[in-house]
Structure formats: structure tokens, C-alpha cells
Design a protein around this motif. Structure first.
Motif, PDB file in Angstrom:
ATOM      1  N   LEU A 207     -62.806 -63.646  -7.687  1.00  0.00           N
ATOM      2  CA  LEU A 207     -63.255 -62.709  -6.643  1.00  0.00           C
ATOM      3  C   LEU A 207     -63.010 -61.261  -7.078  1.00  0.00           C
ATOM      4  O   LEU A 207     -63.882 -60.394  -6.920  1.00  0.00           O
ATOM      5  CB  LEU A 207     -62.516 -63.013  -5.341  1.00  0.00           C
ATOM      6  CG  LEU A 207     -62.765 -62.055  -4.175  1.00  0.00           C
ATOM      7  CD1 LEU A 207     -64.243 -62.065  -3.765  1.00  0.00           C
ATOM      8  CD2 LEU A 207     -61.873 -62.422  -2.978  1.00  0.00           C
ATOM      9  N   ARG A 208     -61.810 -60.968  -7.643  1.00  0.00           N
ATOM     10  CA  ARG A 208     -61.501 -59.599  -8.051  1.00  0.00           C
ATOM     11  C   ARG A 208     -62.368 -59.151  -9.213  1.00  0.00           C
ATOM     12  O   ARG A 208     -62.773 -57.990  -9.297  1.00  0.00           O
ATOM     13  CB  ARG A 208     -60.013 -59.511  -8.439  1.00  0.00           C
ATOM     14  CG  ARG A 208     -59.057 -59.644  -7.262  1.00  0.00           C
ATOM     15  CD  ARG A 208     -57.654 -59.234  -7.677  1.00  0.00           C
ATOM     16  NE  ARG A 208     -56.709 -59.362  -6.574  1.00  0.00           N
ATOM     17  CZ  ARG A 208     -55.915 -60.393  -6.380  1.00  0.00           C
ATOM     18  NH1 ARG A 208     -55.972 -61.437  -7.219  1.00  0.00           N
ATOM     19  NH2 ARG A 208     -55.083 -60.441  -5.352  1.00  0.00           N
TER      20      ARG A 208
ATOM     21  N   PHE B 184     -66.044 -58.797  -7.588  1.00  0.00           N
ATOM     22  CA  PHE B 184     -66.104 -57.714  -6.605  1.00  0.00           C
ATOM     23  C   PHE B 184     -64.800 -56.904  -6.704  1.00  0.00           C
ATOM     24  O   PHE B 184     -63.834 -57.160  -5.964  1.00  0.00           O
ATOM     25  CB  PHE B 184     -66.286 -58.272  -5.182  1.00  0.00           C
ATOM     26  CG  PHE B 184     -67.536 -59.097  -5.036  1.00  0.00           C
ATOM     27  CD1 PHE B 184     -68.767 -58.489  -4.848  1.00  0.00           C
ATOM     28  CD2 PHE B 184     -67.472 -60.491  -5.086  1.00  0.00           C
ATOM     29  CE1 PHE B 184     -69.922 -59.250  -4.722  1.00  0.00           C
ATOM     30  CE2 PHE B 184     -68.626 -61.254  -4.949  1.00  0.00           C
ATOM     31  CZ  PHE B 184     -69.855 -60.642  -4.776  1.00  0.00           C
TER      32      PHE B 184
ATOM     33  N   GLN C 136     -63.933 -54.120  -5.680  1.00  0.00           N
ATOM     34  CA  GLN C 136     -63.525 -53.362  -4.515  1.00  0.00           C
ATOM     35  C   GLN C 136     -62.640 -54.143  -3.555  1.00  0.00           C
ATOM     36  O   GLN C 136     -62.060 -53.574  -2.623  1.00  0.00           O
ATOM     37  CB  GLN C 136     -64.755 -52.838  -3.752  1.00  0.00           C
ATOM     38  CG  GLN C 136     -65.549 -53.908  -3.034  1.00  0.00           C
ATOM     39  CD  GLN C 136     -66.569 -54.609  -3.938  1.00  0.00           C
ATOM     40  OE1 GLN C 136     -66.469 -54.493  -5.166  1.00  0.00           O
ATOM     41  NE2 GLN C 136     -67.540 -55.293  -3.339  1.00  0.00           N
ATOM     42  N   THR C 137     -62.501 -55.454  -3.752  1.00  0.00           N
ATOM     43  CA  THR C 137     -61.650 -56.271  -2.895  1.00  0.00           C
ATOM     44  C   THR C 137     -60.184 -55.951  -3.170  1.00  0.00           C
ATOM     45  O   THR C 137     -59.713 -56.089  -4.311  1.00  0.00           O
ATOM     46  CB  THR C 137     -61.918 -57.766  -3.128  1.00  0.00           C
ATOM     47  OG1 THR C 137     -63.311 -58.046  -2.932  1.00  0.00           O
ATOM     48  CG2 THR C 137     -61.087 -58.617  -2.174  1.00  0.00           C
ATOM     49  N   GLN C 138     -59.480 -55.516  -2.152  1.00  0.00           N
ATOM     50  CA  GLN C 138     -58.086 -55.118  -2.310  1.00  0.00           C
ATOM     51  C   GLN C 138     -57.119 -56.252  -1.973  1.00  0.00           C
ATOM     52  O   GLN C 138     -56.136 -56.466  -2.673  1.00  0.00           O
ATOM     53  CB  GLN C 138     -57.785 -53.903  -1.395  1.00  0.00           C
ATOM     54  CG  GLN C 138     -58.633 -52.685  -1.711  1.00  0.00           C
ATOM     55  CD  GLN C 138     -58.365 -52.142  -3.120  1.00  0.00           C
ATOM     56  OE1 GLN C 138     -57.230 -52.168  -3.588  1.00  0.00           O
ATOM     57  NE2 GLN C 138     -59.422 -51.665  -3.771  1.00  0.00           N
TER      58      GLN C 138
ATOM     59  N   VAL D 116     -56.670 -60.358  -1.023  1.00  0.00           N
ATOM     60  CA  VAL D 116     -57.286 -61.693  -1.072  1.00  0.00           C
ATOM     61  C   VAL D 116     -56.528 -62.606  -0.116  1.00  0.00           C
ATOM     62  O   VAL D 116     -55.333 -62.854  -0.304  1.00  0.00           O
ATOM     63  CB  VAL D 116     -57.263 -62.264  -2.494  1.00  0.00           C
ATOM     64  CG1 VAL D 116     -57.873 -63.669  -2.503  1.00  0.00           C
ATOM     65  CG2 VAL D 116     -57.983 -61.346  -3.463  1.00  0.00           C
TER      66      VAL D 116
ATOM     67  N   ALA E 125     -60.131 -66.673  -0.759  1.00  0.00           N
ATOM     68  CA  ALA E 125     -61.056 -66.273  -1.812  1.00  0.00           C
ATOM     69  C   ALA E 125     -62.455 -66.874  -1.641  1.00  0.00           C
ATOM     70  O   ALA E 125     -63.456 -66.149  -1.735  1.00  0.00           O
ATOM     71  CB  ALA E 125     -60.472 -66.631  -3.175  1.00  0.00           C
TER      72      ALA E 125
ATOM     73  N   GLN F 195     -64.188 -65.063   1.313  1.00  0.00           N
ATOM     74  CA  GLN F 195     -64.493 -63.669   1.005  1.00  0.00           C
ATOM     75  C   GLN F 195     -65.609 -63.573  -0.016  1.00  0.00           C
ATOM     76  O   GLN F 195     -66.453 -62.668   0.053  1.00  0.00           O
ATOM     77  CB  GLN F 195     -63.225 -62.972   0.493  1.00  0.00           C
ATOM     78  CG  GLN F 195     -62.157 -62.793   1.573  1.00  0.00           C
ATOM     79  CD  GLN F 195     -60.877 -62.218   1.028  1.00  0.00           C
ATOM     80  OE1 GLN F 195     -59.977 -62.958   0.684  1.00  0.00           O
ATOM     81  NE2 GLN F 195     -60.810 -60.897   0.931  1.00  0.00           N
TER      82      GLN F 195
ATOM     83  N   GLN G 183     -69.169 -61.560   0.566  1.00  0.00           N
ATOM     84  CA  GLN G 183     -69.671 -60.523  -0.331  1.00  0.00           C
ATOM     85  C   GLN G 183     -71.072 -60.861  -0.836  1.00  0.00           C
ATOM     86  O   GLN G 183     -71.950 -59.982  -0.919  1.00  0.00           O
ATOM     87  CB  GLN G 183     -68.709 -60.364  -1.520  1.00  0.00           C
ATOM     88  CG  GLN G 183     -67.345 -59.807  -1.161  1.00  0.00           C
ATOM     89  CD  GLN G 183     -67.405 -58.352  -0.722  1.00  0.00           C
ATOM     90  OE1 GLN G 183     -68.424 -57.655  -0.867  1.00  0.00           O
ATOM     91  NE2 GLN G 183     -66.301 -57.884  -0.128  1.00  0.00           N
TER      92      GLN G 183
END
Length: 417
Positions: free
Chosen positions: A308-309, A312, A314-316, A318, A321, A324, A328
């Protein structure tokens, strides 16, 4: 299997009463019986013999043949009452005060035998033995009527000063007569000359000579207690009706005592340690398996979070996952103007592709985000099954809801630790 045989005295139990008994091994018929006498509290415990048999003396029993009503074997609740009614005119005492027991396999016997004894006397002895720690598993008669037209048997028991001659007759049951050195001929045994000449005569060592002289018939020498082995070798069990329930209670108490002995006895210490080691090993294995399963799940979660990171940046934070990531991707799709699986056009296209050829697209429907409610649509059972299978392949659910049908996306399976 070892067996403890305890003969019940004809008197009511009292503290000073001694019980004749013997312990026989795995093959009782091939060994001699060693008779002993002991108070109830001194009898061998049931932890050593595998079975305890109470022997009802011949003098305590009377024998009667009955013709049972047809179909009685299908009505267990009526057995005892039927026997009491059939024997009421033959018994001197009230049948309700007596214990009655049917012969084995009486269902297939035209005129089965019924053994009768005093219920209070028998219950008192069973209770006395139970209080002494001796659990009775079976109750058998000391002497039995011969079955299948076997020859009459005459059995002499005791010694020269206190002897009994017992007759076991296939049609008249079991009866006896006391005799001693002063008794004249035993013509009162009630047998005809022909029956006496054909009878099988056996006697214990203490009375074999006296019996031969008074019956003018040769008597075969029988080891003391040999007739006990014949008794326990039969299928008879007098623990019937109310005594049957008591026998089940006694077995339950014996099981409880056996478990308690296994828990406390030093002889069972190796077995207890073995069981404890087995339990500890199983618990350790389950904990190791749970630890590995949780470690694999955490590794999978970390892999999804890293994906995920990387996808994307911009994901701060988690939290979930997969969820999210799906959110996105949905935002990207909406931003590019592409149709999603839950949009109206996609739902209608999937429904039209899944509809059988003989069904038209329904006109009455209501759309909500991610689901389509169809009304006025009545497919047959086969059409419904075909429609459901086709939509399932495309990733949609199709089910009835009231008088309408609901089509929506199949929810993704939940992640489990």
C-alpha cells in the motif's frame, strides 16, 4: 477376566455374618474353586476381580413356568405386572413383596421359567455388600432347571451332618430335601423310578457316600463349589426390573471409585505421569502451531501494508491495508471516469448477460450504490438457478428479498488472523 463369587446366606445380613466366596480366574471352568468365608468388609475388593457375582442359594428360590401373553415382549412397562398377575395364585406371599426374574431369551421360549425370591432379603444383602465396598455386577441362581429337555440332575451339597439333595428337573424346576446319616431312603425326592434311573447324580466329597447309600444309585464325585462355576457360566441374571436400575447405579458408583483409585493409587502413578506428559505435549504443540499461524498472518499484513505504501505513498497511517488499497483504487477509477463494478451500467450489463434467452430484462428496478433491486420479475426455479450461477461467476450475488430480487457485489472475504 477374574470373577469374585459371593454366595448370599439365607438369613438377613448382620455385622457378624460371614459370606462364602471364591475368586476364579480367566478360565473358571478349567480350575478348582477354593471356598473361603469372610465378613462383608473383608471380602476381596472389586478392584482385583473384573466382575462380582452374587449367588442366590437354591433354598431361597422357587421356580415357576408361565405362558406369557402374545406381544408382551414389545411392552416392557407391563412385564412385571403381567408376571405378578400370572403367579398370584401360585405364590404363598403377595407377589408385590417378591422379586421375579425371567429366564434368558424368554422372548423365544413358549413357557419360560420365572425365578422368585424374597425382595426385602435380596435387597438387604445387596445393600450390605455395597456398604462394605463390594459392587455386585450380576445375580445368578445357585442351581438351575435343565433346558432343552436335558436329563434330570441330582446334586448333593454339604457334609454328613448337614446335607441337602437338590433335584433340577426340566419341567418342575428345582427343589431339595435335607438328609443326614440318620435319614432313611430319599424316596421323598419326588422322582419316579425311571427318572431316578436316568438322572445324573453328583455329590460333594462330604456327602457322596451317604447319597449313594440312601438313593441306591452311584453318585459322581463333584469338587466343592463346582456347581458355582456352572451357575456363573449360564446367561442368567436376576437383576431385573427395580434391581436392574440399582445395578446401573452400582456400576456408576464403581466407575467413580475406579477413577478415584486411578487418580490416587501409587500403582497408577506411571499412567498418570504418562497422561500428564501427553497433555503437556499437546498443549505445547497447539501453542507452537498458534504462534506460527499468527506469525504468518502478521507477515502477510506487513506485506500488504508495504504494498500500500509503495503504491500510494501519500498514505500515512495503515489500519486495514486491503480496504485502504480498494478505496484508493476506487478514487483513481472515479477520477478517470471509468465504470466500476457497482455502477448502474455495469450491473445492467452483467444482468443482461446472465439472463436466460427466454427472459427479457425487467423494466421495474431501483438502483442504489452498488446494488440493483428488481421488481415484477418471476423466473422459474431452473431459470433462477441458471441466473444465480451466471451472476456468481461475474462476482455478483442474486437473491430474493420479499417480492423483489436483489443484485449486488459479492463482498470480499474477511481477513482472519
Amino acid at each position: 477376566m477374574r470373577t469374585l463369587i459371593v454366595q448370599l446366606p439365607t438369613d438377613l445380613p448382620h455385622p457378624a455374618m460371614a459370606y462364602p466366596h471364591a475368586v476364579v480366574g480367566d478360565e473358571p471352568m478349567a480350575q478348582a474353586v477354593k471356598l473361603q468365608w469372610a465378613a462383608g468388609s473383608l471380602l476381596p475388593r472389586t478392584a482385583a476381580p473384573a466382575e462380582t457375582v452374587a449367588l442366590v442359594p437354591a433354598a431361597a428360590l422357587s421356580w415357576h413356568r408361565v405362558e406369557l401373553p402374545a406381544g408382551l415382549h414389545k411392552q416392557p412397562a407391563r412385564w412385571q405386572a403381567a408376571l405378578q398377575g400370572l403367579l398370584e395364585d401360585r405364590l404363598l406371599d403377595d407377589p408385590s413383596q417378591l422379586h421375579l426374574a425371567l429366564q434368558p431369551d424368554w422372548h423365544n421360549t413358549p413357557r419360560p421359567w420365572v425365578a422368585v425370591c424374597d425382595r426385602a432379603w435380596l435387597s438387604a444383602h445387596l445393600q450390605a455388600l455395597e456398604q462394605a465396598g463390594v459392587q455386585v455386577h450380576r445375580i445368578v441362581p445357585e442351581l438351575l432347571p435343565p433346558l432343552n429337555a436335558a436329563p434330570t440332575r441330582i446334586t448333593a451339597l454339604g457334609d454328613a451332618n448337614n446335607a441337602w439333595a437338590w433335584v433340577s428337573h426340566a419341567e418342575r424346576g428345582v427343589w431339595g430335601q435335607a438328609f443326614n446319616t440318620a435319614t432313611p431312603q430319599l424316596a421323598a425326592l419326588g422322582l419316579s423310578d425311571e427318572e431316578r434311573s436316568l438322572a445324573v447324580v453328583q455329590a460333594e466329597p462330604g456327602v457322596v457316600q451317604a447319597l449313594s447309600e440312601r438313593m441306591d444309585l452311584p453318585a459322581r464325585l463333584m469338587a466343592p463349589g463346582q456347581h458355582w462355576l456352572d451357575a456363573i457360566g449360564s446367561d442368567w441374571d436376576l437383576a431385573q426390573f427395580e434391581l436392574r436400575a440399582n445395578a446401573q447405579t452400582r456400576r456408576l458408583k464403581q466407575l467413580q471409585r475406579g477413577l478415584d483409585s486411578a487418580w490416587r493409587s501409587p500403582a497408577w502413578r506411571p499412567a498418570r505421569w504418562g497422561v500428564l506428559l501427553l497433555v503437556v505435549t499437546q498443549l505445547a504443540g497447539l501453542n507452537a502451531w498458534a504462534w506460527k499461524t499468527r506469525a504468518d498472518w502478521q507477515t502477510q499484513q506487513q506485506g500488504w501494508a508495504q504494498m500500500l505504501r509503495e503504491t500510494f505513498p501519500q498514505t500515512q497511517v495503515v489500519v486495514d491495508a486491503p480496504l485502504q488499497m480498494a478505496q484508493q483504487v476506487e478514487r483513481l477509477r472515479q477520477g478517470s471516469g471509468q465504470l466500476g463494478a457497482g455502477d448502474l451500467e455495469t450491473l445492467l450489463a452483467a444482468l443482461g448477460q446472465a439472463l436466460p434467452a427466454d427472459l427479457a430484462i425487467p423494466r421495474q428496478w431501483t438502483y442504489q450504490t452498488g446494488q440493483l433491486r428488481v421488481q415484477g420479475f418471476k423466473p422459474s426455479a431452473s431459470q433462477q438457478q441458471s441466473l444465480q450461477q451466471s451472476l456468481s461467476i461475474q462476482g455478483y450475488q442474486w437473491r430474493a428479498e420479499g417480492d423483489a430480487w436483489l443484485m449486488r457485489l459479492t463482498p470480499p472475504p474477511e481477513a482472519k488472523p
